[in-house]
Motif scaffolding. Structure first.
Motif, PDB file in Angstrom:
ATOM      1  N   ALA B 148       0.816  -1.221   0.000  1.00 22.93           N
ATOM      2  CA  ALA B 148       0.000   0.000   0.000  1.00 22.93           C
ATOM      3  C   ALA B 148       0.846   1.267   0.000  1.00 22.93           C
ATOM      4  CB  ALA B 148      -0.928  -0.008   1.210  1.00 22.93           C
ATOM      5  N   LEU B 149       2.149   1.112   0.223  1.00 22.10           N
ATOM      6  CA  LEU B 149       3.009   2.292   0.335  1.00 22.10           C
ATOM      7  C   LEU B 149       3.781   2.594  -0.946  1.00 22.10           C
ATOM      8  CD1 LEU B 149       4.531   1.523   3.846  1.00 22.10           C
ATOM      9  CD2 LEU B 149       2.571   2.988   3.302  1.00 22.10           C
ATOM     10  N   LEU B 150       3.709   1.642  -1.902  1.00 24.10           N
ATOM     11  CA  LEU B 150       4.551   1.743  -3.096  1.00 24.10           C
ATOM     12  C   LEU B 150       4.429   3.080  -3.808  1.00 24.10           C
ATOM     13  CD1 LEU B 150       4.051  -1.843  -4.470  1.00 24.10           C
ATOM     14  CD2 LEU B 150       6.267  -0.770  -4.055  1.00 24.10           C
ATOM     15  N   HIS B 151       3.198   3.533  -3.994  1.00 18.17           N
ATOM     16  CA  HIS B 151       2.994   4.747  -4.792  1.00 18.17           C
ATOM     17  C   HIS B 151       2.998   5.992  -3.904  1.00 18.17           C
ATOM     18  CE1 HIS B 151      -0.790   3.462  -3.273  1.00 18.17           C
ATOM     19  NE2 HIS B 151      -1.440   4.505  -3.718  1.00 18.17           N
ATOM     20  N   ASN B 152       3.495   5.812  -2.659  1.00 18.40           N
ATOM     21  CA  ASN B 152       3.614   6.933  -1.734  1.00 18.40           C
ATOM     22  C   ASN B 152       2.309   7.726  -1.655  1.00 18.40           C
ATOM     23  OD1 ASN B 152       4.908   8.428   0.136  1.00 18.40           O
ATOM     24  ND2 ASN B 152       6.119   9.645  -1.319  1.00 18.40           N
ATOM     25  N   PRO B 153       1.229   7.066  -1.218  1.00 19.47           N
ATOM     26  CA  PRO B 153      -0.098   7.697  -1.303  1.00 19.47           C
ATOM     27  C   PRO B 153      -0.255   8.837  -0.301  1.00 19.47           C
ATOM     28  CG  PRO B 153      -0.234   5.657  -0.073  1.00 19.47           C
ATOM     29  CD  PRO B 153       1.176   5.754  -0.581  1.00 19.47           C
ATOM     30  N   LYS B 154      -1.144   9.758  -0.623  1.00 21.53           N
ATOM     31  CA  LYS B 154      -1.414  10.862   0.302  1.00 21.53           C
ATOM     32  C   LYS B 154      -2.207  10.366   1.501  1.00 21.53           C
ATOM     33  CE  LYS B 154      -1.104  14.829  -2.733  1.00 21.53           C
ATOM     34  NZ  LYS B 154      -1.087  14.277  -4.117  1.00 21.53           N
ATOM     35  N   ILE B 155      -3.060   9.364   1.235  1.00 18.67           N
ATOM     36  CA  ILE B 155      -3.903   8.827   2.304  1.00 18.67           C
ATOM     37  C   ILE B 155      -3.652   7.326   2.428  1.00 18.67           C
ATOM     38  CG2 ILE B 155      -6.277   8.434   3.068  1.00 18.67           C
ATOM     39  CD1 ILE B 155      -7.120  10.797   1.347  1.00 18.67           C
ATOM     40  N   LEU B 156      -3.512   6.872   3.667  1.00 17.64           N
ATOM     41  CA  LEU B 156      -3.301   5.443   3.888  1.00 17.64           C
ATOM     42  C   LEU B 156      -4.413   4.904   4.789  1.00 17.64           C
ATOM     43  CD1 LEU B 156      -1.307   3.046   3.500  1.00 17.64           C
ATOM     44  CD2 LEU B 156      -0.208   3.766   5.632  1.00 17.64           C
ATOM     45  N   PHE B 157      -5.098   3.872   4.304  1.00 22.19           N
ATOM     46  CA  PHE B 157      -6.078   3.174   5.144  1.00 22.19           C
ATOM     47  C   PHE B 157      -5.428   1.917   5.685  1.00 22.19           C
ATOM     48  CE2 PHE B 157      -9.929   4.602   2.354  1.00 22.19           C
ATOM     49  CZ  PHE B 157      -9.776   5.890   2.822  1.00 22.19           C
ATOM     50  N   MET B 158      -5.506   1.748   7.001  1.00 25.25           N
ATOM     51  CA  MET B 158      -4.953   0.524   7.582  1.00 25.25           C
ATOM     52  C   MET B 158      -6.006  -0.119   8.457  1.00 25.25           C
ATOM     53  SD  MET B 158      -1.147   1.776   8.635  1.00 25.25           S
ATOM     54  CE  MET B 158      -0.166   0.388   8.132  1.00 25.25           C
ATOM     55  N   ASP B 159      -6.417  -1.323   8.048  1.00 25.52           N
ATOM     56  CA  ASP B 159      -7.470  -2.013   8.782  1.00 25.52           C
ATOM     57  C   ASP B 159      -6.847  -3.086   9.673  1.00 25.52           C
ATOM     58  OD1 ASP B 159      -9.885  -2.861   9.678  1.00 25.52           O
ATOM     59  OD2 ASP B 159     -10.656  -3.522   7.734  1.00 25.52           O
ATOM     60  N   GLU B 160      -6.750  -2.788  10.946  1.00 26.46           N
ATOM     61  CA  GLU B 160      -6.175  -3.699  11.941  1.00 26.46           C
ATOM     62  C   GLU B 160      -4.889  -4.361  11.449  1.00 26.46           C
ATOM     63  OE1 GLU B 160      -8.719  -5.832  14.396  1.00 26.46           O
ATOM     64  OE2 GLU B 160     -10.556  -4.826  13.746  1.00 26.46           O
ATOM     65  N   PRO B 161      -3.863  -3.546  11.177  1.00 29.30           N
ATOM     66  CA  PRO B 161      -2.658  -4.113  10.556  1.00 29.30           C
ATOM     67  C   PRO B 161      -1.780  -4.906  11.518  1.00 29.30           C
ATOM     68  CG  PRO B 161      -2.333  -1.788  10.977  1.00 29.30           C
ATOM     69  CD  PRO B 161      -3.750  -2.092  11.374  1.00 29.30           C
ATOM     70  N   THR B 162      -2.100  -4.879  12.806  1.00 34.99           N
ATOM     71  CA  THR B 162      -1.203  -5.548  13.758  1.00 34.99           C
ATOM     72  C   THR B 162      -1.834  -6.786  14.385  1.00 34.99           C
ATOM     73  OG1 THR B 162      -1.996  -4.149  15.546  1.00 34.99           O
ATOM     74  CG2 THR B 162      -0.040  -3.398  14.368  1.00 34.99           C
ATOM     75  N   VAL B 163      -2.952  -7.235  13.801  1.00 33.84           N
ATOM     76  CA  VAL B 163      -3.619  -8.384  14.410  1.00 33.84           C
ATOM     77  C   VAL B 163      -2.769  -9.644  14.271  1.00 33.84           C
ATOM     78  CG1 VAL B 163      -5.553  -9.977  14.117  1.00 33.84           C
ATOM     79  CG2 VAL B 163      -5.970  -7.524  14.222  1.00 33.84           C
ATOM     80  N   GLY B 164      -2.603 -10.321  15.376  1.00 29.65           N
ATOM     81  CA  GLY B 164      -1.956 -11.628  15.344  1.00 29.65           C
ATOM     82  C   GLY B 164      -0.481 -11.634  15.017  1.00 29.65           C
ATOM     83  N   ILE B 165       0.257 -10.600  15.430  1.00 27.90           N
ATOM     84  CA  ILE B 165       1.696 -10.657  15.164  1.00 27.90           C
ATOM     85  C   ILE B 165       2.489 -10.437  16.444  1.00 27.90           C
ATOM     86  CG2 ILE B 165       1.509  -9.976  12.753  1.00 27.90           C
ATOM     87  CD1 ILE B 165       2.360  -7.207  13.570  1.00 27.90           C
ATOM     88  N   ASP B 166       3.758 -10.758  16.380  1.00 22.78           N
ATOM     89  CA  ASP B 166       4.621 -10.678  17.552  1.00 22.78           C
ATOM     90  C   ASP B 166       4.883  -9.212  17.927  1.00 22.78           C
ATOM     91  OD1 ASP B 166       7.625 -10.082  16.206  1.00 22.78           O
ATOM     92  OD2 ASP B 166       6.115 -11.036  14.927  1.00 22.78           O
ATOM     93  N   PRO B 167       5.213  -8.938  19.191  1.00 24.68           N
ATOM     94  CA  PRO B 167       5.409  -7.564  19.666  1.00 24.68           C
ATOM     95  C   PRO B 167       6.448  -6.796  18.861  1.00 24.68           C
ATOM     96  CG  PRO B 167       5.432  -9.094  21.495  1.00 24.68           C
ATOM     97  CD  PRO B 167       5.386  -9.926  20.263  1.00 24.68           C
ATOM     98  N   GLN B 168       7.481  -7.506  18.408  1.00 23.57           N
ATOM     99  CA  GLN B 168       8.561  -6.843  17.679  1.00 23.57           C
ATOM    100  C   GLN B 168       8.062  -6.297  16.343  1.00 23.57           C
ATOM    101  OE1 GLN B 168      11.863  -9.512  17.496  1.00 23.57           O
ATOM    102  NE2 GLN B 168      13.143  -8.005  16.455  1.00 23.57           N
TER     103      GLN B 168
END
Ligand SMILES: Nc1ncnc2c1ncn2[C@@H]1O[C@H](COP(=O)(O)OP(=O)(O)OP(=O)(O)O)[C@@H](O)[C@H]1O
Ligand SMILES: [Mg+2]
Lengths: 423, 311
Positions: B148-168
């Motif tokens: 989602a970052l490739l085209h360096n967008p002006k607006i970024l939507f992130m829907d629960e991007p950290t679900v189920g991952i390690d603290p690091q």
């Protein structure tokens, strides 16, 4: 072009799938290969090649006035001697493919060549062959010289020569009898002339009978297998082309389920571009599959699929309906979980019906063969069969058009169903 | 300028009213969080904003472009990180980025450069040639964001991007979001983790059952439940004597005690604590345990809905 980016992405995925590769290429080639092994044919050398027999003919026959001004009935060339007559009877245009005849005048060196192996057989006509034929009570000898290891190879030539000589001997007996009956020189001459005329104008049919070229190990069986291999390979190829069409079109459902289709829709790429790309992916995958199978089976099993133009038409008549069919059947199911059984059933039933033409041995008048034309696979197979049987290009147009009509029907029903679902 | 304007959005599935008339604005350069429990309607909202769902009613503008009228212009400003990982598992990370970059209209050298930048940002440059299918969950999440970052967008939507991952990995992701935001990216973030919303957001909307039940800065939201800190202190003596002494400390609003355990409400726990220690020392009383509870969004949610954010 984003469309082709999608196509390339899909082709990469497809050709990385071992599962798909096995079904696209492995099984059709393997099954055909198994058939060739089962029937013991050697598919890599199916050409009926008989090695030419190298003959050295030492024709020393000086001729005889009785043989002057005769014409060879077949070639229209003059026959000057009995030796000349035998030579023309034995070595005709038809037998030229079996015998490589070299005329020489030295019998001793001819024999040496046979001994050395640079020639297979030497034949010797003595100088008085014609004269002795017209003289009562005279005998003469035609010599045929070969080594023991070539006995099998020259068997045909020897028996042909014997049968000519036998035939001549019967006439010789007639000469002897006729000459014994009359003491008039003029009568004697005319009798000899009549017989010589009869001999020198052996009708063509008789020559064929006399010169019966037999070659050992004639691989007739191989061509029989060949005649089965092509339809088996063709049937397999078309069955699995439709399979590939269905499986690759299923990637639209898979993308919908994995969320990548939704993600594509969030990019500044139109829905039409995305769906067109997906459809083209299916088309190109099947195109690559069929093209590769055609080429590989041609070299592997020596299958002659037809002229390049006919093969191109056949490829179109396979690839386009296979892709369209695949896209269409994917609109019939809700998700990939449903698809396994439904696709398996549909592909098997329509595939079997389509292959009726193969089971009837390409006899298109058979009822079973007509049944196969109820499904698109049948028309693909029909087009391919026509391409192989070297029909005229016009004969391929109708099945091609009908294959494309099937495709249009599938597209016309399928595309709006997909569009409604995803756009 | 407003990066996102949402007015009266409604969406009903067969018989679920997933979104029931929500409105909010996001100022350019801000991080805005939608905080809510499962089924609150966060994904439905994001899906409408990224054109995957048509709303029953309401309007959306992105960077001033009306989503309905100027769809492709609006979409071009947008990067979307879907809640569920949406990648091609049989392609490598580099191939995925290459393909998605092209779908965002990037080509040639620019694309190559952006892929490199993104790979470094998500920390997967050294493993870019491995198939995504073989990645761990956290690595997949990072690629999922990277796309989602490739085209360096002006607006970024992130829907629960950290679900189920390690603290690091989570730390890495949260830091990246802050970095991108510092570079000017407007972020719409959904989560049901209160801590994430608190750490990241300029503005927070608390969602429940398809509605925004409260919206504002963290401080504004906390005002809803009052601003007192809650202190629980345990001592090695009976509480009655010290309770009277502590009550007179400035800033202590309320005090109660049972069996050597005291509950205090204070304006600012850090200001009153030194005084409490002093008094305890003078009176030969040892403090054996302290628990400070500052007012938080959890408390706000509890206050507004009568249930916990996570259940
Ligand atoms: N495609 C759909 N069809 C029917 N109902 C749906 C659909 N998508 C969402 N819903 C329903 O709408 C409501 C809101 O769902 P949504 O996915 O927006 O919640 P969410 O806040 O994203 O939850 P989560 O934190 O679990 O992701 C839920 O009750 C859900 O069951
Ligand atoms: Mg969700």
């Amino acid at each position: 072009m984003k469309i082709f980016d999608i196509v390339i992405k899909d082709l990469t995925s497809s050709f990385r799938s071992l599962f798909l590769l096995i079904f696209m290429f492995g099984i059709p080639l393997l099954v055909t290969g198994m058939f060739t092994l089962m029937f013991g044919g050697n598919p890599t050398e199916p050409e009926i090649t008989v090695p030419q027999i190298r003959v050295i003919l030492v024709n020393m026959d000086m001729g005889d006035p009785n043989f002057q001004n005769r014409m060879d009935q077949q070639s229209g060339l003059p026959i000057t001697s009995l030796g000349n007559l035998i030579e023309k009877t034995l070595f005709t245009e038809e037998t030229a493919q079996y015998y490589n005849v070299d005329n020489k005048s030295d019998y001793a060196s001819a024999q040496t060549e046979v001994n050395n192996g640079t020639a297979d057989v030497a034949i010797y006509f003595p100088s008085d062959l014609s004269t002795t034929f017209t003289m009562p009570g005279e005998n003469n000898v035609i010599e045929i010289y070969y080594t023991a290891e070539n006995a099998g190879k020259v068997y045909g030539l020897q028996s042909a020569l014997s049968s000519i000589v036998d035939e001549l001997s019967i006439r010789r007996i007639a000469v002897d009898t006729a000459l014994a009956d009359t003491s008039e020189v003029a009568d004697q001459n005319s009798t000899v002339q009549n017989i010589v005329q009869e001999v020198s104008s052996f009708p063509t049919t008789k020559r064929d009978f006399l010169v019966d070229v037999r070659t050992l190990d004639e691989p007739q069986q191989s061509s029989l297998i060949l005649s089965m291999l092509a339809p088996i390979m063709g049937g397999m190829m078309i069955f699995f082309a439709f399979f590939t069409g269905t499986t690759t079109a299923q990637s639209i459902l898979r993308e919908a389920e994995s969320g990548t289709l939704s993600r594509l829709f969030t990019t500044p790429t139109s829905h039409r571009t995305i769906l067109t790309g997906k459809f083209l992916s299916v088309l190109f995958t099947v195109l690559i599959q069929v093209s590769v199978l055609i080429v590989v089976s041609h070299y592997l099993f020596n299958i002659n699929w037809g002229t390049p133009l006919h093969v191109l038409i056949a490829i179109i008549a396979i690839v386009v309906p296979a892709a369209a069919f695949g896209i269409f059947v994917n609109t019939l199911v809700k998700n990939t979980k449903q698809s396994g059984a439904i696709f398996g059933g549909l592909l098997t039933v329509t595939g079997m019906i389509g292959m009726m033409e193969i089971f009837t041995g390409g006899n298109s008048s058979a009822t079973l063969s007509k049944v196969s034309l109820l499904v698109p696979q049948g028309w693909s197979i029909h087009t391919l069969n026509l391409s192989m049987s070297a029909e005229t290009t016009t004969a391929l147009v109708l099945p091609l058009v009908i294959s494309l009509l099937w495709s249009i029907v599938f597209f016309v029903i399928g595309i709006p169903r997909f569009s409604k679902r995803f756009i | 300028m407003k990066a996102i304007e949402v007015k009266n959005l409604k969406k009903t599935f067969d018989n679920t009213q997933a979104v029931q008339g929500i409105s909010f604005d996001i100022t350019q350069g801000q991080i805005f969080s939608l905080l809510g429990p499962n089924g609150a309607g966060k994904t439905t909202t994001i899906s409408i904003l990224s054109t995957l769902l048509k709303p029953d009613s309401g309007s959306v503008t992105l960077m001033g472009y009306d989503l309905k009228q100027e769809t492709s212009k609006a979409k071009a400003c947008l990067g979307v990180v879907p809640q569920d990982i949406a990648l091609y598992e049989d392609l490598t990370a580099a191939e995925n980025l290459n393909f998605w970059g092209k779908m965002y209209g990037l080509r040639g050298n620019l694309l190559k450069k952006r892929i490199q930048v993104v790979l470094e940002m998500i920390g997967l440059d050294d493993r870019k040639n491995e198939r995504v299918g073989k990645y761990s969950g956290g690595m997949k999440r990072r690629v999922n964001i990277g796309v989602a970052l490739l085209h360096n967008p002006k607006i970024l939507f992130m829907d629960e991007p950290t679900v189920g991952i390690d603290p690091q990995s989570r730390r890495h992701i949260l830091d990246s979001i802050k970095l991108l935001n510092q570079q000017g990216m407007t972020v719409l973030y959904t989560t049901h983790y209160m801590e994430e919303a608190q750490e990241l957001s300029d503005q927070i909307a608390i969602m429940d059952k398809g509605r925004i039940i409260a919206m504002g800065t963290q401080a504004e939201l906390i005002k809803i439940v009052g601003q007192s800190d809650r202190l629980t202190i345990e001592i090695d003596k009976d509480h009655s004597q010290i309770m009277d002494l502590w009550q007179s400390v400035p800033g202590v609003q309320k005090i109660s005690g049972v069996n050597g355990s005291l509950d205090l409400l204070a304006e600012d726990s850090n200001q009153v604590l030194p005084r409490l220690f002093e008094i305890a020392a003078v009176n030969n009383t040892r403090i054996t345990a302290i628990n400070i509870q500052e007012p938080n969004l959890e408390a706000v949610f509890l206050h507004l809905t009568g249930k916990a954010l996570r259940d």
